[in-house]
Write a protein that holds these residues in place. Structure first.
Motif, PDB file in Angstrom:
ATOM      1  N   LEU A 119      45.305  23.343   7.170  1.00 55.50           N
ATOM      2  CA  LEU A 119      43.897  22.705   6.985  1.00 55.50           C
ATOM      3  C   LEU A 119      43.232  23.242   5.597  1.00 55.50           C
ATOM      4  O   LEU A 119      43.633  24.083   4.931  1.00 55.50           O
ATOM      5  N   ARG A 120      42.344  22.252   4.958  1.00 56.61           N
ATOM      6  CA  ARG A 120      41.951  22.528   3.499  1.00 56.61           C
ATOM      7  C   ARG A 120      40.643  21.749   3.465  1.00 56.61           C
ATOM      8  O   ARG A 120      40.567  20.499   3.821  1.00 56.61           O
ATOM      9  N   GLY A 121      39.698  22.301   2.785  1.00 56.27           N
ATOM     10  CA  GLY A 121      38.375  21.622   2.772  1.00 56.27           C
ATOM     11  C   GLY A 121      37.644  21.239   3.837  1.00 56.27           C
ATOM     12  O   GLY A 121      37.356  22.010   4.605  1.00 56.27           O
ATOM     13  N   TYR A 122      37.283  20.062   3.848  1.00 57.53           N
ATOM     14  CA  TYR A 122      36.524  19.521   5.224  1.00 57.53           C
ATOM     15  C   TYR A 122      37.535  18.595   6.005  1.00 57.53           C
ATOM     16  O   TYR A 122      37.170  17.567   6.680  1.00 57.53           O
ATOM     17  N   ASP A 123      38.722  18.992   6.050  1.00 57.91           N
ATOM     18  CA  ASP A 123      39.666  18.425   7.042  1.00 57.91           C
ATOM     19  C   ASP A 123      39.324  18.143   8.570  1.00 57.91           C
ATOM     20  O   ASP A 123      38.901  19.246   8.885  1.00 57.91           O
ATOM     21  N   PRO A 124      39.201  17.045   9.042  1.00 55.72           N
ATOM     22  CA  PRO A 124      38.917  17.204  10.393  1.00 55.72           C
ATOM     23  C   PRO A 124      40.187  17.674  11.302  1.00 55.72           C
ATOM     24  O   PRO A 124      41.417  17.184  11.084  1.00 55.72           O
ATOM     25  N   GLN A 137      37.550  13.657  17.863  1.00 58.35           N
ATOM     26  CA  GLN A 137      37.857  14.321  16.578  1.00 58.35           C
ATOM     27  C   GLN A 137      36.507  15.551  16.102  1.00 58.35           C
ATOM     28  O   GLN A 137      35.698  15.263  16.538  1.00 58.35           O
ATOM     29  N   PHE A 138      37.193  16.373  15.552  1.00 60.74           N
ATOM     30  CA  PHE A 138      36.191  17.630  15.340  1.00 60.74           C
ATOM     31  C   PHE A 138      36.089  17.550  13.737  1.00 60.74           C
ATOM     32  O   PHE A 138      37.085  17.691  12.981  1.00 60.74           O
ATOM     33  N   ARG A 139      34.848  17.706  13.170  1.00 57.95           N
ATOM     34  CA  ARG A 139      34.422  17.308  11.750  1.00 57.95           C
ATOM     35  C   ARG A 139      33.747  18.688  11.397  1.00 57.95           C
ATOM     36  O   ARG A 139      32.600  18.882  11.818  1.00 57.95           O
ATOM     37  N   PRO A 140      34.252  19.581  10.424  1.00 58.19           N
ATOM     38  CA  PRO A 140      33.511  20.832  10.053  1.00 58.19           C
ATOM     39  C   PRO A 140      32.556  20.528   9.450  1.00 58.19           C
ATOM     40  O   PRO A 140      32.340  19.523   8.501  1.00 58.19           O
ATOM     41  N   ALA A 141      31.297  21.302   9.652  1.00 56.56           N
ATOM     42  CA  ALA A 141      30.030  21.288   8.685  1.00 56.56           C
ATOM     43  C   ALA A 141      30.393  21.897   7.227  1.00 56.56           C
ATOM     44  O   ALA A 141      29.462  21.708   6.431  1.00 56.56           O
ATOM     45  N   GLU A 142      31.247  23.190   7.362  1.00 56.01           N
ATOM     46  CA  GLU A 142      31.611  23.734   6.063  1.00 56.01           C
ATOM     47  C   GLU A 142      32.940  23.795   6.070  1.00 56.01           C
ATOM     48  O   GLU A 142      33.567  23.672   6.860  1.00 56.01           O
ATOM     49  N   PRO A 143      33.327  23.925   4.678  1.00 53.39           N
ATOM     50  CA  PRO A 143      34.837  23.969   4.442  1.00 53.39           C
ATOM     51  C   PRO A 143      35.578  25.035   5.223  1.00 53.39           C
ATOM     52  O   PRO A 143      34.947  26.038   5.287  1.00 53.39           O
TER      53      PRO A 143
END
Length: 511
Positions: free
Chosen positions: A44-49, A91-97
């Protein structure tokens, strides 16, 4: 295309395709993983879902997933939102990196997987990456785009000390004993810096290699490499002679056929150190550099880190320069590294003799010194002529400061070719040479001995005019003269200078 044009085009597309305008669809919408139920596979890196694929319909369709945490769990928890891409894709999308150097376990009813967040390469190194000629150091700092756990970052660092190229062949040494501490930062948005302190200094002639791994559990994969090199030890770097140059390797012996060609313009061997030597003495230099055959009147001239050898070097002689240990120190007090019995060869080509006046005009005292300054090499004798001239003759005034050279094999102006009266004022160039070729018989025409026969290099000396002038003009008589000088074996060119002998006193003597 302007912003207004973009807006018009967007409005048109929304009217033409109302179903598509209702919600944005990414380019990979509907593309399912055939053999994986959880993506990404490892990192995982950054805002990867994080995406889960089910084998049957489980959601209501595209929209928010209120029960997302139950169907796709993430531990430890991380802020973000769950979203149904379609009835079978959650899908899960992060609110912070995602934080670097962390591990998350994601799970569905079909299975679970551990994902690792990847490292970011350092955004800065202090001293800067690639620095050279550093003094021995023990600490440096690294900056990263975001804060990292110290314990995890330590696992990502691999330090190694190795010899600089040409200063040893020892195997690299891994550094495992070091401390790592975060440095203060003003805001949370500033890069996070960390100080790395070694137990021992990185000594001279070494290179510190810093490697940063990719992620936890994948320490063997190198993400970034930086290098910091210390200054080499104080050593003799190379020997230069003319256009030739030879780098030195301790204990190396250059063959005879690789001898340095110094040229034929009076070049001398030159020792180039890595730093300026301090208070170098001739005895220290002779301990360091031994010449075979020996060179009479050996001396030196230091110019910063360069030391020029002086002496009576002979042309077409193959000299061997042997280097040995010497108690020489640089300005920082460092001892000179032992060159290890290194040797090389050099030779000087036969230098072309030359002779010239140091100036084009001179004023001498009738009752004082009457020497003309000359510069020359290799000529033991010269042809000297002296003419007494009218000091007001306009054809020889003003006289060039560099003198005038005349080809004596050329014919002088014939009758009718003399410079006209109108051309005499301010005569120069070919006109001035024509006036010199129209001179009559010289008062003095002699071959004089010069002090150059036993001189190995360029010599500055004075040509004493007193015995020449007194034999034709009398002792202590003032006058204006042209003095011409020509090499016996050189080309047919003679150079003239203008000399005024005055009965005024130009020198003062203090008691």
């Amino acid at each position: 295309m302007t912003r207004i044009s973009h807006l018009v085009l967007a409005s048109f597309l929304a009217m033409a395709f109302p179903a598509e305008a209702a919600g944005y669809r990414p380019a990979d919408a509907g593309q399912r993983a055939e053999r994986a139920h959880l993506l990404p596979e490892q990192f995982l890196r950054g805002y990867d879902p994080v995406t889960a694929y089910f084998d049957s319909d489980e959601g209501p369709g595209r929209g928010d997933a209120d029960d997302g945490p139950k169907r796709l769990s993430i531990a430890p928890s991380w802020p973000g939102a769950w979203f149904w891409v379609d009835r079978r894709t959650l899908q899960f999308r992060p609110a912070e990196p995602w934080p670097a150097l962390a591990r998350f376990q994601v799970a569905t009813r079909l299975g679970k997987r551990v994902l690792t967040t990847m490292m970011s390469a350092p955004s800065g190194l202090s001293p800067p990456d690639g620095s050279q000629d550093l003094r021995p150091f023990r600490s440096f700092s690294m900056a990263f785009p975001q804060a990292l756990p110290v314990a995890s970052l330590r696992k990502m660092l691999a330090l190694e000390v190795r010899d600089l190229p040409g200063f040893g062949d020892a195997r690299p040494v891994a550094i495992t004993r070091f401390t790592l501490a975060p440095l203060p930062r003003r805001t949370q948005r500033d890069p996070a810096a960390y100080a790395v302190t070694l137990d021992e200094d990185v000594p001279e002639g070494k290179q510190l290699v810093v490697r940063v791994s990719l992620a936890l559990g994948d320490e063997g994969t190198v993400l970034w490499t930086g290098r910091l090199a210390t200054q080499p030890p104080f050593h003799l770097a190379r020997v230069r002679c003319g256009a030739g140059e030879s780098a030195l390797m301790p204990g190396g012996a250059a063959p005879r056929d690789a001898a340095l060609a110094c040229g034929n313009r009076g070049e001398r061997p030159e020792l180039v150190f890595s730093a300026p030597p301090a208070e170098l003495t001739l005895s220290q230099l002779k301990q360091l550099a031994r010449l075979e055959p020996s060179v009479p009147d050996l001396s030196f001239q230091a110019q910063g880190a360069r030391v020029l050898l002086r002496g009576r070097f002979l042309p077409d002689v193959l000299y061997r320069l042997r280097l040995a240990a010497s108690p020489i120190r640089d300005e920082a007090g460092r001892a000179l590294r032992d060159p290890g019995d290194t040797s090389l060869f050099f030779y000087l080509g036969a230098r072309s003799p030359f002779l010239r006046f140091a100036q084009g005009t001179a004023i001498l005292e009738a009752n004082g010194p009457r020497s003309l300054p000359l510069v020359g090499y290799g000529d033991a004798r010269a042809d000297v002529r002296v003419y007494r001239i009218d000091p007001l003759h306009p054809g020889l005034w003003p006289f060039p400061s560099g003198g005038v050279t005349v080809d004596e094999d050329g014919a002088p102006p014939f009758p009718g070719e003399e410079p006209a009266d109108a051309e005499l004022e301010g005569a120069a160039g070919s006109q001035l040479r024509s006036h010199l070729r129209l001179l009559g018989s010289p008062l003095v025409s002699r071959v004089v001995t010069l002090p150059l026969e036993r001189r190995a290099g360029t010599t500055r000396f004075g040509l004493d005019l007193a015995p020449l002038l007194e034999s034709v003009a009398g002792k202590g008589r003032p006058g204006t003269y042209l003095v011409g000088l020509r090499r016996l074996a050189g080309p047919s060119r003679r150079t003239y200078v203008r000399v005024q002998v005055t009965n005024l006193s130009l020198t003062g003597v203090e008691e």
